[in-house]
Scaffold this motif. Structure first.
Motif, PDB file in Angstrom:
ATOM      1  N   VAL A 170      -1.596 -11.431   7.522  1.00  0.00           N
ATOM      2  CA  VAL A 170      -0.369 -10.841   8.073  1.00  0.00           C
ATOM      3  C   VAL A 170      -0.470  -9.329   7.961  1.00  0.00           C
ATOM      4  O   VAL A 170      -0.757  -8.811   6.879  1.00  0.00           O
ATOM      5  N   ALA A 171      -0.246  -8.628   9.057  1.00  0.00           N
ATOM      6  CA  ALA A 171      -0.262  -7.170   9.062  1.00  0.00           C
ATOM      7  C   ALA A 171       1.152  -6.643   8.892  1.00  0.00           C
ATOM      8  O   ALA A 171       2.098  -7.182   9.474  1.00  0.00           O
ATOM      9  N   ASP A 172       1.311  -5.588   8.100  1.00  0.00           N
ATOM     10  CA  ASP A 172       2.619  -4.970   7.934  1.00  0.00           C
ATOM     11  C   ASP A 172       3.063  -4.343   9.255  1.00  0.00           C
ATOM     12  O   ASP A 172       2.254  -3.794  10.004  1.00  0.00           O
ATOM     13  N   GLU A 199      -1.764   0.561   6.603  1.00  0.00           N
ATOM     14  CA  GLU A 199      -2.737   0.229   5.569  1.00  0.00           C
ATOM     15  C   GLU A 199      -2.296  -0.939   4.688  1.00  0.00           C
ATOM     16  O   GLU A 199      -2.995  -1.284   3.737  1.00  0.00           O
ATOM     17  N   ARG A 200      -1.161  -1.546   5.008  1.00  0.00           N
ATOM     18  CA  ARG A 200      -0.716  -2.686   4.199  1.00  0.00           C
ATOM     19  C   ARG A 200      -0.971  -3.980   4.968  1.00  0.00           C
ATOM     20  O   ARG A 200      -0.552  -4.130   6.111  1.00  0.00           O
ATOM     21  N   VAL A 201      -1.657  -4.907   4.311  1.00  0.00           N
ATOM     22  CA  VAL A 201      -2.010  -6.179   4.917  1.00  0.00           C
ATOM     23  C   VAL A 201      -1.900  -7.261   3.851  1.00  0.00           C
ATOM     24  O   VAL A 201      -2.108  -6.998   2.659  1.00  0.00           O
ATOM     25  N   PHE A 202      -1.573  -8.470   4.272  1.00  0.00           N
ATOM     26  CA  PHE A 202      -1.355  -9.583   3.355  1.00  0.00           C
ATOM     27  C   PHE A 202      -2.283 -10.741   3.703  1.00  0.00           C
ATOM     28  O   PHE A 202      -2.605 -10.971   4.870  1.00  0.00           O
ATOM     29  N   ILE A 209       0.621 -15.255  -2.138  1.00  0.00           N
ATOM     30  CA  ILE A 209       0.404 -14.151  -1.202  1.00  0.00           C
ATOM     31  C   ILE A 209      -0.234 -12.979  -1.933  1.00  0.00           C
ATOM     32  O   ILE A 209       0.215 -12.579  -3.012  1.00  0.00           O
ATOM     33  N   LEU A 210      -1.295 -12.431  -1.345  1.00  0.00           N
ATOM     34  CA  LEU A 210      -1.952 -11.232  -1.853  1.00  0.00           C
ATOM     35  C   LEU A 210      -1.601 -10.055  -0.953  1.00  0.00           C
ATOM     36  O   LEU A 210      -1.380 -10.214   0.248  1.00  0.00           O
ATOM     37  N   ASP A 267      -4.608  -0.587   0.843  1.00  0.00           N
ATOM     38  CA  ASP A 267      -5.689   0.305   1.272  1.00  0.00           C
ATOM     39  C   ASP A 267      -6.473  -0.307   2.436  1.00  0.00           C
ATOM     40  O   ASP A 267      -7.691  -0.275   2.467  1.00  0.00           O
ATOM     41  N   ALA A 268      -5.735  -0.899   3.368  1.00  0.00           N
ATOM     42  CA  ALA A 268      -6.307  -1.438   4.606  1.00  0.00           C
ATOM     43  C   ALA A 268      -7.289  -2.570   4.374  1.00  0.00           C
ATOM     44  O   ALA A 268      -8.239  -2.756   5.139  1.00  0.00           O
ATOM     45  N   GLY A 269      -7.054  -3.338   3.321  1.00  0.00           N
ATOM     46  CA  GLY A 269      -7.848  -4.530   3.096  1.00  0.00           C
ATOM     47  C   GLY A 269      -9.079  -4.361   2.240  1.00  0.00           C
ATOM     48  O   GLY A 269      -9.880  -5.293   2.111  1.00  0.00           O
TER      49      GLY A 269
END
Length: 314
Positions: free
Chosen positions: A195-197, A202-205, A212-213, A217-219
Motif C-alpha cells: 500500500v502506498a501512502d 516515501e511512506r509505503v506499507f 502491517i509494516l 524511506d521509500a521501502g
C-alpha cells in the motif's frame, strides 16, 4: 483471490490469483491506444452478464463513482446499475486510481495492439485514454500500488525482465523507470500486499498474516506498525488506513489514524459463506469492498449497499 508471498531466502506463492496468461497476438508497432473522450461512451451492462476476476477497486476523482477492474476491463457503478467501457477492455491487474487518472498492468484486449503483458499503463479520462509507460511485453504486475497525490509507484516484480530481476521496486516518474527497494526488516515475513501512502511519497506499507509494516524511506527499511493481526486487505486515504483483519474465521474492519495511531473498528456487510475480502478502497467516509466471490459492497450514507452479488448483475 490474491496471492501471498513468503519472503525469506526465496519467495513462495501461498495463495492463488485468478489471471489469464495466454499469449495475445498483437501489432508491436504501437504502445498507445486512444479513444477521443468526445462523449460518454460507457454502456449499460446487461443483466445476463457476470463479472469475474476483480483485481482493483476505487472511486473516480471527479464524481466518486465506484469503479472496479475486471478480467474484461473497467466497470463503474451508477444509480441505475453497472456500466462498462467498450474500448480498452483489458484484463487489468494492479489497478490503482490516482489524482491524474489510474495505473494498471495485466493482459491486453485482443482487439487492441498492446503487447502481452501490458507492463505499466497510465489511464486518463476514465480509461478512454491509455498510455504505455514501461515494460510492455515484459511484465505483469499483480502487486502494484500508487500514491493518490504523489503518483509514486511501489511494485513487486515476480518474473525477471530483460533488465530487472524479481523483487521490490519503486518508481518516482510514473512508471517510466524503476529502482530497487532494499526492504530491510522483512526477512521471514509473509507479505500479502503493498500500500502506498496517498500524500507522502516515501511512506509505503506491507501487510499480511502478521500485521502491517511501514517504511518511511521509500521501502529501504521497514518496521512493525500493527502487530499480531491477520490482515487480509488494506485501503489508504490521506492520513488514515482502513484494513480488514481475520479473527477466528470472521472478519472485522479497522480504521487506523496515521497521526496518533488511534484505531476505530467498523462493521462489515454480511458476506457470503467462504467469501474473503480481497480489495478495500477508502475515500474519507466512503468505502468500497470486494470479496473473493466477486461481490462488491459500497459504504455510503452510513451503511453498506450490495452493488454486485457474487458477480451477478441486477
Amino acid at each position: 483471490m490474491k496471492r501471498m508471498l513468503m519472503l525469506s531466502l526465496f519467495l513462495t506463492p501461498l495463495l492463488l490469483t485468478a489471471c489469464g496468461t495466454e499469449e495475445v497476438p498483437s501489432d508491436t508497432s504501437q504502445s498507445e491506444n486512444v479513444t477521443p473522450p468526445t462523449k460518454d461512451e460507457w454502456q449499460r451492462v446487461g443483466s445476463d452478464e457476470t463479472v469475474s476476476h476483480i483485481h482493483g477497486a476505487g472511486f473516480w476523482q471527479d464524481d466518486e463513482r465506484p469503479v472496479i477492474a475486471t478480467h474484461d476491463g473497467l466497470i463503474e457503478y451508477r444509480e441505475d446499475g453497472w456500466y462498462t467501457l467498450p474500448t480498452n477492455r483489458h484484463d487489468y491487474m494492479g489497478f490503482e486510481v490516482v489524482e491524474d487518472g489510474f495505473y494498471a498492468s495485466g493482459h491486453p484486449d485482443r482487439r487492441t495492439d498492446f503487447k502481452n503483458p501490458l507492463g505499466v499503463m497510465h489511464g486518463k479520462n476514465h480509461g478512454t485514454v491509455l498510455e504505455s509507460r514501461s515494460l510492455e511485453g515484459e511484465a505483469d504486475f499483480h502487486y502494484m500500488r500508487a500514491g493518490y497525490a504523489t503518483g509514486t509507484l511501489y511494485v513487486y516484480l515476480e518474473e525477471a525482465t530483460s533488465e530487472l530481476e524479481p523483487g521490490f521496486y519503486r518508481s518516482i516518474d510514473g512508471g517510466k523507470s524503476f529502482e530497487p527497494m532494499q526492504v530491510n526488516g522483512i526477512e521471514g515475513v509473509q507479505v500479502a500486499g503493498i500500500v502506498a501512502d496517498a500524500t507522502d511519497a516515501e511512506r509505503v506499507f506491507l501487510y499480511g498474516p502478521s500485521g502491517i509494516l511501514v517504511s518511511n524511506d521509500a521501502g529501504d527499511s521497514f518496521e512493525p506498525l500493527i502487530e499480531s493481526e491477520q490482515v487480509v486487505t488494506v485501503g489508504e486515504d490521506d492520513g488514515q488506513l482502513a484494513y480488514i483483519r481475520q479473527t477466528d474465521g470472521s472478519f472485522e474492519g479497522v480504521r487506523f489514524n496515521l497521526d496518533d495511531e488511534s484505531t476505530e473498528t467498523f462493521n462489515l456487510p454480511e458476506l457470503q459463506v467462504d467469501a474473503v475480502p480481497i480489495e478495500l478502497a477508502i475515500k474519507e467516509e466512503h468505502m468500497l469492498l470486494v470479496t473473493s466471490d466477486n461481490s462488491v459492497y459500497e459504504f455510503t450514507d452510513g451503511e453498506w449497499q450490495t452493488r454486485l452479488d457474487a458477480g451477478e448483475l441486477d
